[in-house]
Write a protein that holds these residues in place. Structure first.
Motif: not given
Length: 152
Positions: A17-21, A51-52, A73-74, A101-102
């Motif tokens: 998830d954090l690496a999705r561009a 950080e994503a 973060n997500p 969703p935040y």
């Protein structure tokens, strides 16, 4: 304090998830929204991103310099996000590049005092303003823009 909730633009699918561009379309969405924001923001705004990678890329289209905040973060809760950004005590405009969703939870909680899962389109901006008027704290919606609203 003004708070701009900016959901990252369209991103690739992926298991990390954090690496999705951002996709090509996402880059265009973020670039258009950054241009819209740039002419409206005060000079001393604070730009924060999770950080994503997709949030980092979205923020970078607005400014070269921004702060990376892991609390955005997500998986963050609305309470963690509000604490990390200093709502409502911060003395300048904060632009938060973050996630559903935040973002929907924050918009609903700050505007209606009820945490609901409001849908926020990718690349959209919710511009909120907090003030104390005659001893009563108020939050108002100054603007809500989606990338589709910016296209000619």
């Amino acid at each position: 304090m003004d708070l701009i909730l900016w959901r990252h633009a369209e991103a690739e699918d992926g298991s990390d998830d954090l690496a999705r561009a951002l996709t090509r379309r996402g880059q265009q969405q973020a670039s258009q929204m950054a241009a819209w924001l740039r002419v409206r923001l005060p000079r001393d705004y604070l730009l924060l991103a999770s950080e994503a990678k997709r949030s980092q890329q979205t923020a970078a289209l607005l400014a070269k310099s921004f702060q990376t905040v892991p609390a955005l973060n997500p998986t963050a809760s609305p309470e963690e996000v509000l604490e990390a950004i200093g709502w409502p005590e911060a003395n300048r405009t904060v632009v938060l590049v973050g996630h559903q969703p935040y973002i929907g939870w924050l918009a609903s909680t700050l505007l209606s005092e009820q945490q609901q899962l409001w849908s926020v389109k990718k690349g959209s901006v919710w511009w909120l303003s907090h003030r104390d008027r005659h001893g009563i704290e108020q939050t108002r919606l100054k603007a809500m823009m989606t990338p589709g609203m910016l296209q000619p």
